[in-house]
Motif scaffolding. Sequence first.
Motif, PDB file in Angstrom:
ATOM      1  N   LYS A  57       0.641   8.395  -3.747  1.00  0.00           N
ATOM      2  CA  LYS A  57      -0.576   9.072  -4.185  1.00  0.00           C
ATOM      3  C   LYS A  57      -0.165  10.354  -4.994  1.00  0.00           C
ATOM      4  O   LYS A  57       1.002  11.404  -4.746  1.00  0.00           O
ATOM      5  CB  LYS A  57      -1.427  10.373  -2.962  1.00  0.00           C
ATOM      6  N   SER A  94       0.833  -1.325  -0.165  1.00  0.00           N
ATOM      7  CA  SER A  94      -0.126   0.399  -0.052  1.00  0.00           C
ATOM      8  C   SER A  94       0.854   0.495  -0.136  1.00  0.00           C
ATOM      9  O   SER A  94       0.233   1.825  -0.715  1.00  0.00           O
ATOM     10  CB  SER A  94      -0.917  -0.121   1.201  1.00  0.00           C
ATOM     11  N   SER A 100      -0.204  14.389  -7.132  1.00  0.00           N
ATOM     12  CA  SER A 100      -0.868  15.460  -6.523  1.00  0.00           C
ATOM     13  C   SER A 100       0.287  16.516  -7.628  1.00  0.00           C
ATOM     14  O   SER A 100       0.842  15.659  -7.961  1.00  0.00           O
ATOM     15  CB  SER A 100      -0.742  15.601  -5.480  1.00  0.00           C
ATOM     16  N   HIS A 130      -7.784  10.269 -10.227  1.00  0.00           N
ATOM     17  CA  HIS A 130      -6.609  10.939  -9.131  1.00  0.00           C
ATOM     18  C   HIS A 130      -7.247  12.142  -8.152  1.00  0.00           C
ATOM     19  O   HIS A 130      -6.398  13.154  -9.047  1.00  0.00           O
ATOM     20  CB  HIS A 130      -5.163  10.812  -9.702  1.00  0.00           C
ATOM     21  N   THR A 149      -5.206  15.938  -8.817  1.00  0.00           N
ATOM     22  CA  THR A 149      -4.816  16.567  -9.699  1.00  0.00           C
ATOM     23  C   THR A 149      -5.126  17.258 -10.565  1.00  0.00           C
ATOM     24  O   THR A 149      -6.243  17.572 -10.793  1.00  0.00           O
ATOM     25  CB  THR A 149      -3.563  15.311 -10.829  1.00  0.00           C
TER      26      THR A 149
END
Length: 274
Positions: A49, A44, A51, A77, A80
């Motif tokens: 993530k 994970s 951005s 996402h 973004t």
Amino acid sequence: MTRSVRRTRRTLQLAGASVAALLALSACSSSGDDSSATTKSDTSAAAPKLSGSITVFAAASLQESFKTLKADFEKAHPGTKVNFSFGGSDTLAAQITSGAPADVFAAASAKTMAIVTDKKDTATTPATFVRNQLEIATLPGNPDKISSLKDLTKSSLKVVLCDKTVPCGAAAQKALDAGKLKLTPVSYEEDVKSALNKVVLKEADAAVVYQTDVKAAGSKVEGVDFPESADAINDYPIALLKNAQNPTVAKAFIALVQSAEGQQVLNDAGFLKP
């Protein structure tokens, strides 16, 4: 020592061994669970993530498709943002080599992409992601009964072409050469959308544009295929730029364009498979 005592001692020894074995098995099982949990946690954590924003310079003919992909990307996402600069590929290439800030370049021809790669302004090798073919755009209902590229040479028609330095203009000239035809347009336009718009506004009777632009215009124009277009199909390359401010997000957007999902969006718009 009596036989009864020896039997009792042996029973206790066996019981102790069984308990020890159960404890060892329990420890192994617990250790395995911890390992599994750690692996899941690590997996994970390995997917950071996305951005931030990126700027994509793209050929005008990609406008509708890329806007659809932008919506899909930003939804997948959160955090973004994809910004676009659409235009003639030659103009965009010149801006990039002059230092204009951009993360991705999607050109309408290998020749215009080469302007950027020759200056070593790409960070990845350009990859062809779609192809595009020319079509004649006429007024709705085709009132002038245009059925071939040769028909566009009639002096009574007002025909528009893309500038020869733009991929759609270079392709149109290649098709004319293949048909051994000469055509003097009423104007040369800076990109394919400008050429198409002349017909939409009824300022021209016809324009040589891409199939994708005819499809995007819907009922505003009518499309006419012509065989010479097969000699002038353009490859569309895409690449990460050297001075990209957000290369991680830029690479993810390029990956979407090249993915099955992205290819479906582009194919639905009329683009050909690479």
